[in-house]
Write a protein that holds these residues in place. Structure first.
Motif, mmCIF file in Angstrom:
data_model
loop_
_atom_site.group_PDB
_atom_site.id
_atom_site.type_symbol
_atom_site.label_atom_id
_atom_site.label_comp_id
_atom_site.label_asym_id
_atom_site.label_seq_id
_atom_site.Cartn_x
_atom_site.Cartn_y
_atom_site.Cartn_z
ATOM 1 N N GLY A 56 6.876 38.728 -3.975
ATOM 2 C CA GLY A 56 6.812 38.989 -2.546
ATOM 3 C C GLY A 56 8.177 38.857 -1.907
ATOM 4 N N ASP A 57 8.430 39.663 -0.889
ATOM 5 C CA ASP A 57 9.740 39.670 -0.251
ATOM 6 C C ASP A 57 9.940 38.521 0.725
ATOM 7 O OD1 ASP A 57 10.430 41.962 -1.599
ATOM 8 O OD2 ASP A 57 9.780 43.310 0.000
ATOM 9 N N TYR A 58 8.849 37.838 1.104
ATOM 10 C CA TYR A 58 8.956 36.843 2.168
ATOM 11 C C TYR A 58 9.073 35.414 1.656
ATOM 12 C CZ TYR A 58 7.992 40.437 5.630
ATOM 13 O OH TYR A 58 8.065 41.547 6.424
ATOM 14 N N TYR A 59 8.855 35.208 0.357
ATOM 15 C CA TYR A 59 8.990 33.865 -0.177
ATOM 16 C C TYR A 59 10.461 33.473 -0.263
ATOM 17 C CZ TYR A 59 4.144 34.626 -1.543
ATOM 18 O OH TYR A 59 2.812 34.905 -1.524
ATOM 19 N N ARG A 60 10.715 32.169 -0.178
ATOM 20 C CA ARG A 60 12.096 31.694 -0.238
ATOM 21 C C ARG A 60 12.705 31.974 -1.602
ATOM 22 N NH1 ARG A 60 9.443 30.051 4.389
ATOM 23 N NH2 ARG A 60 10.923 29.135 5.851
ATOM 24 N N THR A 61 13.962 32.347 -1.572
ATOM 25 C CA THR A 61 14.754 32.423 -2.790
ATOM 26 C C THR A 61 15.745 31.259 -2.764
ATOM 27 O OG1 THR A 61 16.504 33.766 -1.806
ATOM 28 C CG2 THR A 61 14.605 34.951 -2.731
ATOM 29 N N ARG A 62 16.447 31.077 -3.862
ATOM 30 C CA ARG A 62 17.475 30.037 -3.889
ATOM 31 C C ARG A 62 18.559 30.312 -2.850
ATOM 32 N NH1 ARG A 62 15.941 25.311 -6.195
ATOM 33 N NH2 ARG A 62 14.592 25.792 -7.969
ATOM 34 N N LEU A 63 18.802 31.579 -2.559
ATOM 35 C CA LEU A 63 19.817 31.910 -1.564
ATOM 36 C C LEU A 63 19.354 31.529 -0.163
ATOM 37 C CD1 LEU A 63 22.543 33.191 -0.871
ATOM 38 C CD2 LEU A 63 21.358 35.387 -0.680
ATOM 39 N N THR A 64 18.163 31.968 0.230
ATOM 40 C CA THR A 64 17.693 31.627 1.576
ATOM 41 C C THR A 64 17.507 30.120 1.709
ATOM 42 O OG1 THR A 64 15.364 32.008 0.967
ATOM 43 C CG2 THR A 64 16.585 33.872 1.897
ATOM 44 N N HIS A 65 17.059 29.476 0.643
ATOM 45 C CA HIS A 65 16.930 28.017 0.670
ATOM 46 C C HIS A 65 18.284 27.363 0.895
ATOM 47 C CE1 HIS A 65 16.065 23.900 -0.528
ATOM 48 N NE2 HIS A 65 16.940 24.003 -1.512
ATOM 49 N N SER A 66 19.304 27.819 0.182
ATOM 50 C CA SER A 66 20.635 27.219 0.319
ATOM 51 C C SER A 66 21.171 27.393 1.735
ATOM 52 C CB SER A 66 21.596 27.842 -0.698
ATOM 53 O OG SER A 66 21.193 27.539 -2.018
ATOM 54 N N ILE A 67 20.907 28.552 2.335
ATOM 55 C CA ILE A 67 21.346 28.780 3.712
ATOM 56 C C ILE A 67 20.609 27.842 4.662
ATOM 57 C CG2 ILE A 67 21.370 30.464 5.600
ATOM 58 C CD1 ILE A 67 21.752 32.633 3.411
ATOM 59 N N GLU A 68 19.300 27.650 4.449
ATOM 60 C CA GLU A 68 18.533 26.733 5.287
ATOM 61 C C GLU A 68 19.021 25.296 5.119
ATOM 62 O OE1 GLU A 68 14.303 27.186 4.801
ATOM 63 O OE2 GLU A 68 14.419 29.365 4.958
ATOM 64 N N VAL A 69 19.310 24.909 3.896
ATOM 65 C CA VAL A 69 19.835 23.559 3.652
ATOM 66 C C VAL A 69 21.164 23.378 4.383
ATOM 67 C CG1 VAL A 69 20.741 21.982 1.896
ATOM 68 C CG2 VAL A 69 18.656 23.273 1.446
#
Length: 385
Positions: A56-69
């Protein structure tokens, strides 16, 4: 206003290979920028947290997670008077060493690498930024400052006992003082990771249909936040209600860290970043009551998400793919890309060197590329046959 115990670029211990300083960016800004421009950082786009990348396109990836962190870490760091640039650099780099398929890939690769020194994603992140990124004319890796390397290596606390081989190998030539705590900035990056994934895993689990809002409203923190939303916005549509509830959960956790850590930092009497390293314990923490509440949330996520039957089935399949690839490349290292052959030709019969090269290659794969390679080399969807 920067606190006396904050890390300061003008007193940095510098880089392993000295470089002329920039007129426009601090040394920690340059570290952050090099991390963002690295190949390993771009690959995080197609490495997922819990779900496999194609699901799915909406689940977190390591990239989006790293940006959120990094966003959470900058907020906390700024409130505590710390160096936000160093905090952000460590936050953005903290997951660079993760394999495809999240912790499943790491667990499988660690087991396969047990005869050759094991696998640890924090040590692998250090290996990436000190060796495997090979773009600069004068050095391998990114030649980051000592403070950023220290933060990557020990943001979760002192590293003692049997060291992961990649960490031990680097520390032998560049002492990162692994027995001490990391800077307050690196500690902020670590706790921001906790804040981010506990929140976004709730969101991803809801999106995946693994549980409902009614289920999570029985949890501490979460229930009170959704009750606040319902009282303020009665009848709010489901999508907005979910967002408003979970953003408040974020807020509760961040505020608790700031309040608790500000008091701890004051109590230490620290007047330098080194005082923080040598303190008897971490100085960036949740309060005890909130930490207990977070443990309840983690327990729920473990049972209802990380060990959900559908997730476990996918874990089995992707774990098999990693096993297949490791066995094939160990048997036939010539199947590795040409860029990897020079390293192996130096000692073609050295199985430890071969295993570590194979491990480096597989760990760098994205979810999609690992599945594609498995299909090409093994046939079928997972390579079971």
């Amino acid at each position: 206003m920067i606190a006396p115990y904050a890390s300061r670029p003008e007193t940095s211990r510098g880089r392993l290979k000295p470089e002329e300083e920039s007129h426009f960016r601090s040394c920690f800004q340059r570290d952050r920028d090099r991390i963002i421009h690295s190949s390993a950082f771009r690959r995080l786009k197609h490495k997922t947290q819990v779900f496999v990348e194609h699901e799915g396109d909406y689940y977190r990836t390591r990239l989006t997670h790293s940006i959120e962190v990094a966003q959470v870490a900058r907020t906390i760091s700024g409130a505590l008077g710390l160096n936000q640039e160093l905090t952000e650099a460590v936050a953005l780099a903290h997951d660079l060493g993760h394999t495809p398929f999240g912790h499943t890939g790491e667990d499988v690769l660690d087991a396969l690498m047990t005869p050759y020194g094991g696998f640890d994603h924090n040590a692998q992140a250090l290996r990436i930024v000190t060796r495997l990124e090979q773009h600069y004319a004068e050095f391998d890796g990114l030649n980051l400052t000592w403070e950023t390397l220290e933060g990557i290596a020990k943001h979760n606390g002192p590293v003692v006992g049997d060291l992961p081989w990649a960490l031990a190998a680097y520390d032998a030539r560049h002492d990162l003082e692994l027995h001490t705590h990391a800077s307050a900035e690196a500690q902020v990056a670590a706790i921001a990771d906790d804040v981010a994934y506990n929140n976004h895993d709730l969101h991803d689990g809801l999106r995946a249909g693994l549980f409902t809002e009614a289920d999570i409203c029985d949890l501490p923190i979460v229930g009170a936040c959704f009750a606040e939303v319902d009282a303020r916005y009665p009848g709010l549509e489901e999508k907005r209600r979910r967002h408003e509830g979970l953003r408040r959960v974020f807020g509760v956790m961040v505020a608790d860290v700031i309040d608790t850590s500000a008091a701890l930092l004051q109590e230490t009497g620290a007047t330098s970043a080194q005082d923080i390293r040598e303190h008897s314990g971490p100085v960036v923490r949740f309060s005890t009551p909130l930490w207990q509440d977070i443990q309840a949330i983690r327990s729920f996520l473990f049972q209802r998400m990380y060990r959900a039957p559908g997730v476990m089935e996918v874990r089995r399949e992707v774990g098999q793919a990693v096993e297949n690839l490791f066995a094939i490349y160990m048997k036939s290292p010539d199947l590795l890309p040409e860029a990897w052959h020079a390293e192996l030709r130096q000692a073609p019969d050295d199985m430890v060197r071969r295993a570590r090269s194979v491990s480096d290659y597989i760990a760098g794969m994205t979810d999609r590329f690992a599945l594609q390679s498995n299909r090409q080399l093994c046939g079928g969807s997972t390579g079971d046959g």
